[in-house]
Design an enzyme around this catalytic site. Structure first.
Site, PDB file in Angstrom:
ATOM      1  N   ALA A  66       0.335  -0.809  -0.015  1.00  0.00           N
ATOM      2  CA  ALA A  66       0.297  -0.050   0.264  1.00  0.00           C
ATOM      3  C   ALA A  66       1.568   1.404  -0.245  1.00  0.00           C
ATOM      4  O   ALA A  66       2.192   1.037   0.502  1.00  0.00           O
ATOM      5  CB  ALA A  66      -1.078  -0.031   1.511  1.00  0.00           C
ATOM      6  N   GLY A 111       0.731  -4.993   0.877  1.00  0.00           N
ATOM      7  CA  GLY A 111      -0.466  -5.079  -0.614  1.00  0.00           C
ATOM      8  C   GLY A 111       0.271  -5.397  -1.833  1.00  0.00           C
ATOM      9  O   GLY A 111      -1.023  -6.556  -1.992  1.00  0.00           O
ATOM     10  N   GLU A 114      -0.388  -9.177  -0.602  1.00  0.00           N
ATOM     11  CA  GLU A 114      -2.149  -9.705  -0.999  1.00  0.00           C
ATOM     12  C   GLU A 114      -2.457  -9.609  -2.063  1.00  0.00           C
ATOM     13  O   GLU A 114      -3.655 -10.711  -2.448  1.00  0.00           O
ATOM     14  CB  GLU A 114      -2.798  -8.567  -0.179  1.00  0.00           C
ATOM     15  CG  GLU A 114      -2.223  -8.750   1.392  1.00  0.00           C
ATOM     16  CD  GLU A 114      -3.068  -6.911   2.678  1.00  0.00           C
ATOM     17  OE1 GLU A 114      -2.822  -6.202   2.055  1.00  0.00           O
ATOM     18  OE2 GLU A 114      -3.670  -7.507   3.430  1.00  0.00           O
ATOM     19  N   GLU A 134       3.885  -5.395   7.426  1.00  0.00           N
ATOM     20  CA  GLU A 134       2.733  -3.931   7.975  1.00  0.00           C
ATOM     21  C   GLU A 134       3.419  -3.568   9.393  1.00  0.00           C
ATOM     22  O   GLU A 134       3.082  -2.501  10.112  1.00  0.00           O
ATOM     23  CB  GLU A 134       1.546  -4.380   7.697  1.00  0.00           C
ATOM     24  CG  GLU A 134       0.884  -4.199   6.328  1.00  0.00           C
ATOM     25  CD  GLU A 134       0.586  -5.725   5.586  1.00  0.00           C
ATOM     26  OE1 GLU A 134       1.745  -6.369   6.001  1.00  0.00           O
ATOM     27  OE2 GLU A 134       0.344  -5.762   4.107  1.00  0.00           O
TER      28      GLU A 134
HETATM   29  N1  COA Z   1       4.487   3.024  -0.714  1.00  0.00           N
HETATM   30  C1  COA Z   1       5.102   4.602  -1.232  1.00  0.00           C
HETATM   31  N2  COA Z   1       6.037   4.199  -2.186  1.00  0.00           N
HETATM   32  C2  COA Z   1       7.119   3.308  -1.466  1.00  0.00           C
HETATM   33  C3  COA Z   1       6.685   2.417  -1.310  1.00  0.00           C
HETATM   34  C4  COA Z   1       5.316   2.451  -0.177  1.00  0.00           C
HETATM   35  N3  COA Z   1       5.330   0.887  -0.239  1.00  0.00           N
HETATM   36  N4  COA Z   1       7.500   1.504  -1.209  1.00  0.00           N
HETATM   37  C5  COA Z   1       8.305   1.806  -2.379  1.00  0.00           C
HETATM   38  N5  COA Z   1       8.626   3.434  -1.965  1.00  0.00           N
HETATM   39  C6  COA Z   1       9.083   4.660  -2.811  1.00  0.00           C
HETATM   40  C7  COA Z   1      10.408   5.135  -1.755  1.00  0.00           C
HETATM   41  O1  COA Z   1       9.399   5.877  -0.700  1.00  0.00           O
HETATM   42  C8  COA Z   1      10.973   5.880  -3.059  1.00  0.00           C
HETATM   43  O2  COA Z   1      10.681   6.974  -3.483  1.00  0.00           O
HETATM   44  P1  COA Z   1      11.345   8.202  -3.354  1.00  0.00           P
HETATM   45  O3  COA Z   1      12.672   7.412  -4.967  1.00  0.00           O
HETATM   46  O4  COA Z   1      10.757   8.892  -3.679  1.00  0.00           O
HETATM   47  O5  COA Z   1      11.795   8.199  -2.453  1.00  0.00           O
HETATM   48  C9  COA Z   1      10.801   4.274  -4.122  1.00  0.00           C
HETATM   49  O6  COA Z   1       9.903   4.080  -3.447  1.00  0.00           O
HETATM   50  C10 COA Z   1      11.723   3.563  -4.736  1.00  0.00           C
HETATM   51  O7  COA Z   1      11.994   2.661  -2.952  1.00  0.00           O
HETATM   52  P2  COA Z   1      13.371   2.663  -2.248  1.00  0.00           P
HETATM   53  O8  COA Z   1      13.231   2.365  -0.677  1.00  0.00           O
HETATM   54  O9  COA Z   1      14.589   3.852  -2.554  1.00  0.00           O
HETATM   55  O10 COA Z   1      13.408   0.539  -2.733  1.00  0.00           O
HETATM   56  P3  COA Z   1      14.808   0.202  -2.142  1.00  0.00           P
HETATM   57  O11 COA Z   1      15.193  -0.407  -3.338  1.00  0.00           O
HETATM   58  O12 COA Z   1      15.746   0.904  -1.089  1.00  0.00           O
HETATM   59  O13 COA Z   1      13.627  -0.737  -1.028  1.00  0.00           O
HETATM   60  C11 COA Z   1      11.971  -1.535  -0.299  1.00  0.00           C
HETATM   61  C12 COA Z   1      12.483  -0.853  -1.637  1.00  0.00           C
HETATM   62  C13 COA Z   1      10.641  -2.512  -1.102  1.00  0.00           C
HETATM   63  C14 COA Z   1      12.921  -2.569   0.526  1.00  0.00           C
HETATM   64  C15 COA Z   1      11.417  -0.619  -0.129  1.00  0.00           C
HETATM   65  O14 COA Z   1      10.878   0.837  -0.395  1.00  0.00           O
HETATM   66  C16 COA Z   1      10.418  -0.594   1.124  1.00  0.00           C
HETATM   67  O15 COA Z   1      10.575  -0.922   2.104  1.00  0.00           O
HETATM   68  N6  COA Z   1       9.111  -0.636   0.561  1.00  0.00           N
HETATM   69  C17 COA Z   1       8.395  -0.413   1.669  1.00  0.00           C
HETATM   70  C18 COA Z   1       7.869  -1.380   2.030  1.00  0.00           C
HETATM   71  C19 COA Z   1       5.999  -2.195   3.281  1.00  0.00           C
HETATM   72  O16 COA Z   1       6.472  -2.029   4.131  1.00  0.00           O
HETATM   73  N7  COA Z   1       5.095  -2.602   2.305  1.00  0.00           N
HETATM   74  C20 COA Z   1       4.148  -2.839   3.055  1.00  0.00           C
HETATM   75  C21 COA Z   1       3.165  -1.539   2.988  1.00  0.00           C
HETATM   76  S1  COA Z   1       1.410  -1.218   4.190  1.00  0.00           S
END
Ligand code: COA
Length: 260
Positions: A66, A111, A114, A134
């Protein structure tokens, strides 16, 4: 129809729906949920579509969850509506009577996992990473993850993944029964195309019967589930495709199904 966050294309009877927010790792904001809902409705209603492939744009992610930026601003009432929008979308995908394949090339988190679990088949690259993180944000899966993960992988794995918020690799995802197939990254598209083509050539009313019986039967007691299977089986026996399939076998030729 034009979408802001989706790309939609057809290859024969195979419809591809691709979430196109790769700069945000295809995170699901409300607009994307709404557009997915409309795109799946369109695919369900279009008789020329027999199979749907759901993908995320770019190399890195199917869907990284999400949209956390949007999530951070939600009031409880808005959070309820957001959770329901995701649940309605994903139940709709699960109840689609055409096979839906998730193409998972990278992260399928929160999400995203999911959403993948609401599809009927999950085909992944060896580079895929799955998880329900989450808990690390102080929330719980809100798009059906607690239920679908439990049904797919069992209570023990669902509790481990959701409580610890850990990320698992594709091999563990397959061992848990969450992923149907795991292939090298450069074989992902060919593998999905072969599976999609096989499904596109199959008898659609029989495919729908399997999807309905498996999905609805899982939530019923054994007797009503078996009765549902009987009725779906009997319906198949009224179709031209059943006559074609059985006749083709007897004549030692390949069946040509028409969906009638
Ligand atoms: N929601 C909103 N933005 C997200 C996102 C999410 N779930 N996951 C990644 N992004 C965005 C980051 O904020 C970043 O944006 P920016 O360039 O404007 O700062 C961009 O996508 C790239 O992500 P980044 O975190 O820089 O990539 P990474 O390779 O360092 O890490 C992940 C990858 C997947 C490990 C990391 O993005 C992450 O942990 N995301 C969230 C996962 C999560 O908790 N999901 C459950 C949500 S309920």
């Amino acid at each position: 129809m034009d979408y802001q966050n989706l790309l939609v294309s057809d290859r024969g009877a195979v419809r591809s729906i691709t979430i196109n927010r790769s700069d945000k790792l295809n995170a699901l904001n409300l607009l994307t949920l709404q557009e997915l809902d409309a795109a799946f409705r369109g695919a369900r209603e279009d008789a020329t579509v027999r199979v749907i492939v759901l993908a995320g744009a770019g190399e890195k992610a199917f869907v990284a969850g999400a949209d956390i930026a949007e999530l951070a601003t939600l009031s409880p009432v808005q959070a309820q509506a957001f959770s329901r929008a995701g649940q309605v979308l994903m139940r709709g995908i699960e109840r689609t009577t055409k096979p839906v394949i998730a193409r998972i090339q990278g992260f399928a988190l929160g999400g995203g996992m999911e959403l993948a679990m609401s599809c009927h088949l999950r085909i992944a690259s060896e580079k895929a990473k799955l998880g329900q993180p989450e808990i690390n944000l102080g929330v719980i899966p809100g798009f059906g993850g607690t239920q679908r993960l439990t049904r797919l992988a069992g209570r023990s794995a669902a509790l481990e993944l959701c409580l610890l918020g850990m990320t698992i690799d594709a091999a563990r995802g397959q061992a848990l029964g969450v992923l149907n197939r795991v292939v090298p990254a450069d074989q992902l598209d060919d593998t999905i195309a072969a599976v999609a083509d096989q499904l596109a050539a199959a008898a659609p009313i029989a495919l729908a019967g399997i999807l309905d019986a498996v999905t609805l039967g899982a939530d019923c007691a054994m007797d009503p589930a078996l009765e549902f299977e009987t009725q779906a089986f009997a319906l198949c026996c009224s179709t031209a495709d059943m006559r074609e399939g059985t006749q083709a076998f007897l004549e030692k030729r390949k069946a040509a199904f028409t969906g009638k």
